[in-house]
Design a protein around this motif. Structure first.
Motif, PDB file in Angstrom:
ATOM      1  N   ALA A 287     -12.409 -37.200   1.469  1.00  0.00           N
ATOM      2  CA  ALA A 287     -13.246 -36.556   0.447  1.00  0.00           C
ATOM      3  C   ALA A 287     -14.668 -37.105   0.494  1.00  0.00           C
ATOM      4  CB  ALA A 287     -12.641 -36.759  -0.938  1.00  0.00           C
ATOM      5  N   ALA A 288     -14.788 -38.417   0.676  1.00  0.00           N
ATOM      6  CA  ALA A 288     -16.124 -39.024   0.745  1.00  0.00           C
ATOM      7  C   ALA A 288     -16.872 -38.519   1.971  1.00  0.00           C
ATOM      8  CB  ALA A 288     -16.013 -40.546   0.767  1.00  0.00           C
ATOM      9  N   ILE A 289     -16.182 -38.450   3.102  1.00  0.00           N
ATOM     10  CA  ILE A 289     -16.835 -37.948   4.318  1.00  0.00           C
ATOM     11  C   ILE A 289     -17.276 -36.505   4.119  1.00  0.00           C
ATOM     12  CG2 ILE A 289     -16.415 -37.287   6.718  1.00  0.00           C
ATOM     13  CD1 ILE A 289     -14.699 -39.825   6.992  1.00  0.00           C
ATOM     14  N   ALA A 290     -16.402 -35.716   3.504  1.00  0.00           N
ATOM     15  CA  ALA A 290     -16.714 -34.289   3.315  1.00  0.00           C
ATOM     16  C   ALA A 290     -17.925 -34.093   2.412  1.00  0.00           C
ATOM     17  CB  ALA A 290     -15.499 -33.563   2.741  1.00  0.00           C
ATOM     18  N   ALA A 291     -18.222 -35.091   1.578  1.00  0.00           N
ATOM     19  CA  ALA A 291     -19.347 -34.971   0.640  1.00  0.00           C
ATOM     20  C   ALA A 291     -20.695 -35.205   1.318  1.00  0.00           C
ATOM     21  CB  ALA A 291     -19.170 -35.961  -0.514  1.00  0.00           C
ATOM     22  N   VAL A 292     -20.666 -35.705   2.567  1.00  0.00           N
ATOM     23  CA  VAL A 292     -21.913 -36.093   3.240  1.00  0.00           C
ATOM     24  C   VAL A 292     -22.686 -34.868   3.727  1.00  0.00           C
ATOM     25  CG1 VAL A 292     -22.856 -37.267   5.278  1.00  0.00           C
ATOM     26  CG2 VAL A 292     -20.992 -38.333   3.958  1.00  0.00           C
ATOM     27  N   ARG A 293     -23.892 -34.734   3.222  1.00  0.00           N
ATOM     28  CA  ARG A 293     -24.827 -33.742   3.773  1.00  0.00           C
ATOM     29  C   ARG A 293     -26.215 -34.057   3.227  1.00  0.00           C
ATOM     30  NH1 ARG A 293     -23.593 -30.673  -0.769  1.00  0.00           N
ATOM     31  NH2 ARG A 293     -21.361 -30.868  -0.507  1.00  0.00           N
ATOM     32  N   PRO A 294     -27.262 -33.567   3.888  1.00  0.00           N
ATOM     33  CA  PRO A 294     -28.619 -33.890   3.430  1.00  0.00           C
ATOM     34  C   PRO A 294     -28.826 -33.457   1.981  1.00  0.00           C
ATOM     35  CG  PRO A 294     -28.701 -32.881   5.602  1.00  0.00           C
ATOM     36  CD  PRO A 294     -27.279 -32.750   5.120  1.00  0.00           C
ATOM     37  N   GLY A 295     -29.487 -34.320   1.209  1.00  0.00           N
ATOM     38  CA  GLY A 295     -29.788 -34.014  -0.187  1.00  0.00           C
ATOM     39  C   GLY A 295     -28.782 -34.575  -1.169  1.00  0.00           C
ATOM     40  N   VAL A 296     -27.582 -34.882  -0.692  1.00  0.00           N
ATOM     41  CA  VAL A 296     -26.561 -35.472  -1.560  1.00  0.00           C
ATOM     42  C   VAL A 296     -26.908 -36.941  -1.782  1.00  0.00           C
ATOM     43  CG1 VAL A 296     -24.131 -36.197  -1.619  1.00  0.00           C
ATOM     44  CG2 VAL A 296     -24.737 -33.881  -0.898  1.00  0.00           C
ATOM     45  N   ARG A 297     -26.775 -37.414  -3.025  1.00  0.00           N
ATOM     46  CA  ARG A 297     -27.102 -38.809  -3.308  1.00  0.00           C
ATOM     47  C   ARG A 297     -26.043 -39.746  -2.721  1.00  0.00           C
ATOM     48  NH1 ARG A 297     -28.847 -38.939  -9.631  1.00  0.00           N
ATOM     49  NH2 ARG A 297     -30.729 -37.660  -9.431  1.00  0.00           N
ATOM     50  N   ALA A 298     -26.488 -40.916  -2.306  1.00  0.00           N
ATOM     51  CA  ALA A 298     -25.552 -41.921  -1.771  1.00  0.00           C
ATOM     52  C   ALA A 298     -24.430 -42.185  -2.774  1.00  0.00           C
ATOM     53  CB  ALA A 298     -26.294 -43.209  -1.436  1.00  0.00           C
ATOM     54  N   GLU A 299     -24.775 -42.253  -4.070  1.00  0.00           N
ATOM     55  CA  GLU A 299     -23.759 -42.559  -5.084  1.00  0.00           C
ATOM     56  C   GLU A 299     -22.734 -41.432  -5.229  1.00  0.00           C
ATOM     57  OE1 GLU A 299     -25.838 -43.242  -8.743  1.00  0.00           O
ATOM     58  OE2 GLU A 299     -26.608 -41.186  -8.854  1.00  0.00           O
ATOM     59  N   ALA A 371     -22.633 -40.294  10.510  1.00  0.00           N
ATOM     60  CA  ALA A 371     -24.053 -39.936  10.506  1.00  0.00           C
ATOM     61  C   ALA A 371     -24.213 -38.697   9.644  1.00  0.00           C
ATOM     62  CB  ALA A 371     -24.539 -39.667  11.927  1.00  0.00           C
ATOM     63  N   CYS A 372     -25.259 -38.678   8.841  1.00  0.00           N
ATOM     64  CA  CYS A 372     -25.554 -37.468   8.071  1.00  0.00           C
ATOM     65  C   CYS A 372     -26.201 -36.467   9.025  1.00  0.00           C
ATOM     66  CB  CYS A 372     -26.481 -37.801   6.902  1.00  0.00           C
ATOM     67  SG  CYS A 372     -26.868 -36.351   5.895  1.00  0.00           S
ATOM     68  N   GLY A 373     -25.462 -35.407   9.320  1.00  0.00           N
ATOM     69  CA  GLY A 373     -25.985 -34.367  10.218  1.00  0.00           C
ATOM     70  C   GLY A 373     -26.732 -33.304   9.422  1.00  0.00           C
ATOM     71  N   ARG A 374     -27.352 -32.392  10.135  1.00  0.00           N
ATOM     72  CA  ARG A 374     -28.132 -31.349   9.477  1.00  0.00           C
ATOM     73  C   ARG A 374     -27.284 -30.520   8.511  1.00  0.00           C
ATOM     74  NH1 ARG A 374     -32.634 -31.150  12.460  1.00  0.00           N
ATOM     75  NH2 ARG A 374     -31.552 -31.405  14.434  1.00  0.00           N
ATOM     76  N   ASP A 375     -26.031 -30.249   8.919  1.00  0.00           N
ATOM     77  CA  ASP A 375     -25.185 -29.377   8.100  1.00  0.00           C
ATOM     78  C   ASP A 375     -24.015 -30.100   7.456  1.00  0.00           C
ATOM     79  OD1 ASP A 375     -26.685 -27.127   9.161  1.00  0.00           O
ATOM     80  OD2 ASP A 375     -25.535 -27.455  11.008  1.00  0.00           O
ATOM     81  N   GLY A 376     -23.899 -31.388   7.685  1.00  0.00           N
ATOM     82  CA  GLY A 376     -22.758 -32.103   7.116  1.00  0.00           C
ATOM     83  C   GLY A 376     -22.478 -33.371   7.885  1.00  0.00           C
TER      84      GLY A 376
END
Ligand code: ZN
Ligand code: ZN
Ligand code: ZN
Length: 393
Positions: A287-299, A371-376
Motif C-alpha cells: 500500500a505504501a509503495i502504491a501511494a508513491v507518485r509525484p506530488g504526494v507528501r512523504a508523510e 524511486a518516485c517515477g513520473r507516473d508512480g
C-alpha cells in the motif's frame, strides 16, 4: 558477476552543474562559502571519495569565483585526479605538514569576499559530516556564523538523475541476489554472525564497494530492528529478519526480506500468529509503495503503510518511520515519516520498510528501495516479498 563496464558513470558536465548549483545556493543564503569536508557532499560535488582524517581535506565553494579543493600535500595526486579537478572545474591548493590547513581555508574564504569585509561578517555553511575537530578549528580562524551545509546540498542531492537511479537499481539487484542465495543456503545450526559474514562476502562478490550492514535477526532477535548479528545459533522453527546493504559505485542498497526456517520438519513451519501478521505487513508495504507518485507528501506514504497495520491492530508494534531517502548515504532526505509534508518529486529515492515487532518474541519487516517515477513507483528491488519458508539445512 556484475558487469562493471555496464555501470553508468557521472558525466563531467554534471559536476559543473552541481558546483554551479551549490554556488547559487551559497549566494542565495547570503553565505561567504560552503565548506565541504570529506564525505558524501564532497563525493557529490567533486567526485572525490577521500578518507576522513585529522588532516583536513576541504572543498571551498565561495559565493563567487572558483571553487578550491584544499588538500594535504601528500594527497595531491589523488585529489588532482578526481573528476572535478581533472576537468579543471576546481583549483587545487596543497598545504604542508607544518602549516595550519584551517588557516588556509580561512584565507580563501576571506579572499573570495568583497574587499575589506571583516571576517566576523563572513558566514559559512559546513558539510554535516565534517568532524567537530575541524569545525572547532575553523571557528577559531573564521569568527562569522556557521550553519549546516545540508541547507545548500540536500535540495540538490534529494532528486536523483537517471544515472544515479540506475546505480541504485544495480545495487538493489545485487543485494537481491545475495538475499536469494542466503535464503536457499544452510542456516540452521549456524550463528547469526556466521551468516552475516557470508552476507558481507556475497555483497562484495556481487559488486558492492563494501558491505555496510548485515542484520541477521533470528528468533526473538527479529524483534529488534537494528539487531547486530550475534553468536546466537539459528534454530529450526523460527523467523529470520535479513536486512542487508552497502554502496555500489557509491550508491546504497538496503533491502529486508523475511525467512522462516523449519529444519526440514513440516511441524516447525510458521505459526498462524506469524503468518497472519505477515499478511498484514505485506499488504501495508504494498500500500505504501502504491501511494508513491509525484506530488504526494512523504508523510502520506508513511500513513498508507501505518493505516493498514493500525487497522489490523498492530499499530503499537510498528515502532519506526516507514522509510528514509537513500543515495550516496544510506539514510538521507527525504524521510518517509509523519510530519514530513515535502511533496515527492520524480527522481526521489527512498526505502519503504514497515515492520511489526513483539519485543522478546518475534518481529518482521519488508523493505524495498523505491524511486518516485513520473507516473508512480519504480521499485528497484525485484526479489520475492513472500515469507520464505525454507528448510535451512
Ligand atoms: Zn534496511
Ligand atoms: Zn532502510
Ligand atoms: Zn510484495
Amino acid at each position: 558477476m556484475t558487469d562493471l563496464a555496464a555501470r553508468p558513470t557521472t558525466p563531467i558536465t554534471r559536476y559543473a552543474d552541481r558546483l554551479a548549483a551549490a554556488q547559487r545556493g551559497v549566494a542565495a543564503r547570503g553565505l561567504a562559502a560552503l565548506l565541504v569536508g570529506v564525505g558524501p557532499d564532497l563525493r557529490y560535488l567533486a567526485g572525490y571519495p577521500a578518507m576522513a582524517l585529522e588532516r583536513l581535506t576541504m572543498l571551498v565553494v565561495p559565493a563567487r569565483g572558483r571553487a578550491t579543493l584544499v588538500v594535504p600535500r601528500l594527497e595531491a595526486a589523488p585529489a588532482r585526479s578526481c573528476p572535478a579537478a581533472a576537468a579543471g572545474l576546481v583549483d587545487i591548493v596543497t598545504w604542508e605538514e607544518s602549516e595550519s590547513a584551517h588557516a588556509v581555508v580561512a584565507r580563501l574564504v576571506v579572499a573570495s569576499a568583497a574587499r575589506g569585509t571583516p571576517a566576523e561578517r563572513l558566514s559559512v555553511a559546513v558539510s554535516d559530516t565534517l568532524w567537530a575537530l575541524h569545525v572547532l578549528r575553523l571557528q577559531e580562524v573564521l569568527p562569522g556564523a556557521f550553519e549546516s551545509g545540508s541547507t545548500v546540498t540536500n535540495p540538490l542531492r534529494i532528486v536523483k538523475h537517471a544515472d544515479e537511479v540506475e546505480l541504485l537499481r544495480l545495487a538493489a539487484h545485487a543485494a537481491d541476489r545475495v538475499v536469494d542465495s542466503i535464503a536457499t543456503g544452510r542456516l540452521v545450526g549456524r550463528t547469526e554472525a556466521d551468516v552475516a559474514r557470508e552476507v558481507r562476502d556475497r555483497l562484495v562478490a556481487e559488486g558492492h564497494d563494501s558491505a555496510d550492514f548485515a542484520i541477521v535477526g533470528s528468533g526473538p532477535n527479529s524483534a529488534s530492528p537494528h539487531h547486530a548479528a550475534s553468536d546466537r545459533v539459528i534454530g529450526a522453527g523460527e523467523p529470520i529478519v535479513l536486512d542487508i546493504g552497502g554502496p555500489l559505485g557509491g550508491y546504497g542498497s538496503d533491502t529486508t526480506r523475511m525467512l522462516w526456517v523449519t529444519g526440514g520438519d513440516p511441524a516447525l513451519g510458521p505459526t498462524p500468529e506469524f503468518v497472519a501478521a505477515f499478511e498484514v505487513l505485506h499488504r501495508a508495504q504494498a500500500a505504501a509503495i502504491a501511494a508513491v507518485r509525484p506530488g504526494v507528501r512523504a508523510e502520506t506514504v508513511d500513513a498508507a503503510a501505518r493505516d493498514v497495520i493500525e487497522a489490523a491492530g498492530y499499530g503499537p508494534n510498528f515502532i519506526h518511520r516507514t522509510g528514509h531517502g537513500i543515495g550516496l548515504e544510506e539514510h538521507e532526505d527525504p524521510y518517509i515519516i509523519a510530519g514530513n509534508a515535502e511533496p515527492l518529486r520524480t527522481g526521489m529515492t527512498f526505502s519503504v520498510e514497515p515492520g511489526i515487532y513483539f519485543e522478546g518474541r518475534w518481529g518482521m519487516r519488508l523493505e524495498d528501495i523505491v524511486a518516485c517515477g513520473r507516473d508512480g513507483p519504480d521499485v528497484l528491488n525485484l526479489s520475492d516479498h513472500a515469507l520464505r519458508v525454507v528448510a535451512g539445512t
